[in-house]
Design an enzyme around this catalytic site. Structure first.
Site, PDB file in Angstrom:
ATOM      1  N   GLU A   1       0.880  -1.154   0.000  1.00 35.84           N
ATOM      2  CA  GLU A   1       0.000   0.000   0.000  1.00 35.84           C
ATOM      3  C   GLU A   1       0.928   1.216   0.000  1.00 35.84           C
ATOM      4  OE1 GLU A   1      -3.440   1.583   2.944  1.00 35.84           O
ATOM      5  OE2 GLU A   1      -2.787  -0.480   3.217  1.00 35.84           O
TER       6      GLU A   1
ATOM      7  N   ARG B   1       5.648 -13.333   9.200  1.00 43.63           N
ATOM      8  CA  ARG B   1       6.288 -12.064   8.914  1.00 43.63           C
ATOM      9  C   ARG B   1       7.630 -11.994   9.622  1.00 43.63           C
ATOM     10  NH1 ARG B   1       2.569  -8.472   9.197  1.00 43.63           N
ATOM     11  NH2 ARG B   1       3.841  -6.623   9.415  1.00 43.63           N
TER      12      ARG B   1
ATOM     13  N   LYS C   1       4.637   0.261  10.537  1.00 47.63           N
ATOM     14  CA  LYS C   1       4.573   1.539   9.825  1.00 47.63           C
ATOM     15  C   LYS C   1       4.184   2.665  10.758  1.00 47.63           C
ATOM     16  CE  LYS C   1       3.395   0.307   5.175  1.00 47.63           C
ATOM     17  NZ  LYS C   1       2.277   0.005   4.296  1.00 47.63           N
TER      18      LYS C   1
END
Ligand code: ATP
Ligand code: MG
Length: 600
Positions: free
Chosen positions: A61, A296, A306
């Site tokens: 994104e 992850r 983020k």
């Protein structure tokens, strides 16, 4: 087109490779066609067979800078495509109109290219934007409504939340669930035409309010949001939810293996349900993409969220997205980390199905290994102290020769100018030597009271010297070390071997050296799990993570081009800063030390 390589065989296998091997062996994708661009079934129907054996994608994104976690995903997706004769699509998952910016788009493309991956294959640029699929997504939504697989719900957000149930209690059907399809379709079209306010209604999939998986309790798939999108402008005032958009993006692009992180495992049933419905309706081509989840990356001593990275940048705890202390790829590049080192790291940590933590030292070790192979050796004195050779003629100078790389003689040698006054490291002299200290100390007496001479060391690539004493200023600070040299001890001459010394120190000629700024970077946080428990992660910042010093460097470094990487002998690996370094006035950043100082 990326050719299959032996690399596939050479790689340590993992569960994702096993899935792909089985799919290819079983001919699961043998019938796939590729219409040359992403699209609904009609685009691919009757087209030639897909030249890509598999298709993967990297779908960020564009709402932030990429970090080490993304590097793992990039190496995995692009690496699999390369190894299996496939293609990896670079896709911006830009369906959320509010958060995205061009700055992020540019930085993401830069980072992927820097890692040396590309998206051009078979004459096509596989660079896509999810927002280009809004028409197809909307068409799919109308199909779901007309086939009674979706309905417009006019409950308030509050009512919907209350009716969703919990992990232990199933949900309640919405009063709008069984309204006629035609009525839902009319409402959906009104939503699209901007006739209703944000939040007044949503389109929901009609699945099962009693499902133990909350994600299947009629999830919302479209919402009203009167927002301008950075690419589609004001064309849309309804936007698809991520969980609805993502499977469709994959299917339109004919992705075979849609690899994502574990937290999406609970979404997989919806992913499959949605694509099956759309395939039944003839909108999507089969075989459908399959979602595969992997763990992850969690890396100690940094944060990879983020939200936290944004906070570090916005609150000024670091100096921007490319601050060398940050775990962003832009920061890593500026710090002197190499793409090869990062790819090696991704390979070494592998992929698994359960979450775990990787020690930051593993990443540093990968950098050391690669930099050791490629970085030419240079001399820099980071904490300079003057050394005066009393018996070397004033004004005289000569050259010493230093190998550019000890394991690579083919890289040759460079001259190091030598003269009467040199710079050495302050820690290479001790007025009163500690036990076991082998470097410079002046003549004195032993603990037993016997006189002992000043110590001898070799000036690396130069002469053997013997310490004679030191000069001090009025307050007693040492201002220079005094010594004498042995003219027949020069490295590379027959006399050199007759001198046996334990210490070997580096130096630069004071007259020839260049003074420059060096930034010593260390780990961003002091503790392995910043913010563990309820603690504010900012309290764990390492105040020592950046130190700026003024160093004396050998003349060959003065014109180092930006991003040139070197080993500074005895210190570590350094890079000429890509922004602040100027010819004749370089600035160096420390990428990594020679040894891991953090290991317990
Ligand atoms: P957000 O909180 O904004 O969703 P994100 O970290 O998921 O952040 P995306 O831009 O959605 O960011 O991520 C792009 C891709 O990178 C996704 O496929 C995601 O799975 C992968 N990715 C993100 N973080 C990690 C990580 N720590 N380890 C491995 N892959 C990751
Ligand atoms: Mg995400």
């Amino acid at each position: 087109m990326n050719k299959p390589t032996d690399a596939a065989a050479a790689h340590v296998t993992n569960f994702i490779r096993n899935v792909i091997d089985a799919d290819l062996a079983g001919g699961k994708y043998a019938s796939r066609t590729w219409g040359g661009r992403p699209g609904l079934a009609a685009t691919h129907a009757g087209a030639p067979g897909d030249p890509a054996k598999i298709r993967t994608r990297f779908p960020p994104e564009p709402n932030g800078y990429l970090h080490f976690g993304h590097a793992k995903s990039i190496c995995l997706n692009f690496g699999l495509a390369r190894d299996y004769g496939g293609v990896c699509h670079m896709r911006f998952d830009d369906t959320n109109p509010e958060k995205e910016e061009q700055e992020y788009v540019d930085s993401i493309l830069d980072a992927v290219r820097w890692l040396s991956y590309g998206w051009s294959a078979n004459g096509t640029e596989h660079l896509y934007h999810a927002s280009d699929y809004f028409d197809a997504m909307y068409r799919a939504a109308e199909y779901l409504v007309t086939s009674s697989n979706a309905y417009v719900d006019e409950q308030s957000a509050e009512e919907m939340r209350a009716a969703r149930g919990t992990l232990t209690e199933h949900g309640q059907n919405s009063p709008w669930r069984d309204r006629p399809a035609a009525e839902s379709l009319a409402r959906l079209r009104e939503m699209r035409a901007g006739k209703h306010a944000d939040g007044s209604m949503v389109l929901r999939a009609k699945i099962d309010m009693t499902s133990p998986n909350i994600n299947l309790r009629d999830p919302a798939i479209y919402r009203i949001k009167k927002a301008t999108h950075h690419r589609s402008g004001d064309k849309w005032c309804i936007y698809p939810m991520y969980t609805y958009a993502h499977p469709i993006e994959d299917a339109l692009e004919q992705i075979t293996h849609s690899i994502c992180t574990l937290e999406f495992a609970d979404q997989r049933p919806f992913y499959d349900w949605l694509l099956e419905r759309l395939a039944e309706g003839g909108l999507l081509a089969k075989p459908l993409p399959q979602q595969i989840e992997f763990a992850r990356l969690n890396l100690s001593y940094v944060v990879l969220s983020k939200r936290k990275l944004v906070q570090l940048v916005d609150e000024g705890h670091v100096e921007g997205w490319d601050d060398p202390r940050l775990p962003t790829l832009a920061g890593a590049r500026r710090r002197g980390y190499t793409p090869e080192g990062l790819r090696r790291f991704a390979e070494r940590i592998g992929v698994s199905k359960s979450d775990s933590w990787i020690d930051y030292g593993v990443l540093e070790e990968c950098m050391r290994e690669h930099l050791n192979e490629v970085a030419p050796r240079r001399v820099a004195v980071l904490d300079p102290l003057k050394l005066i050779i009393d018996n070397y003629p004033e004004g005289a100078e000569e050259e010493c020769l230093a190998p550019n790389h000890p394991q690579k003689p083919e890289l040759g040698k460079r001259p190091l100018p030598f003269s009467r006054e040199l710079w050495i490291e302050r820690e290479d002299f001790m007025e009163t030597p500690a036990k076991g200290y082998f470097r410079l100390y002046p003549p004195g007496v032993t603990p037993a009271g016997d006189p002992r001479p000043g110590n001898r060391v070799r000036l690396r690539h130069g002469f053997v010297i013997e310490c004679a004493g030191c000069d001090k200023d009025a307050s007693g600070n040492i201002t220079a070390v005094r010594c004498n040299y042995f003219a027949d001890s020069k490295s590379g001459t027959p006399g050199a071997d007759t001198y046996k010394v334990k210490g070997n120190i580096h130096w630069v000629s004071a007259r020839h050296a260049c003074r420059c700024e060096v930034r010593l970077y260390d780990r961003l946080f002091r503790v392995p799990r910043p913010g563990a428990g309820e603690r504010d992660f900012l309290l764990d910042l390492n105040p020592e993570a950046k130190k700026v010093i003024s160093a004396q460097i050998e003349p060959a470094l003065a014109h180092a081009p930006p991003e040139a990487r070197f080993q500074f002998e005895r210190h570590g690996y350094f890079v000429a800063d890509r922004i602040d370094s100027k010819p004749g006035a370089p600035v160096f950043n420390r990428a990594v030390t020679l040894k891991d100082a953090w290991q317990k």
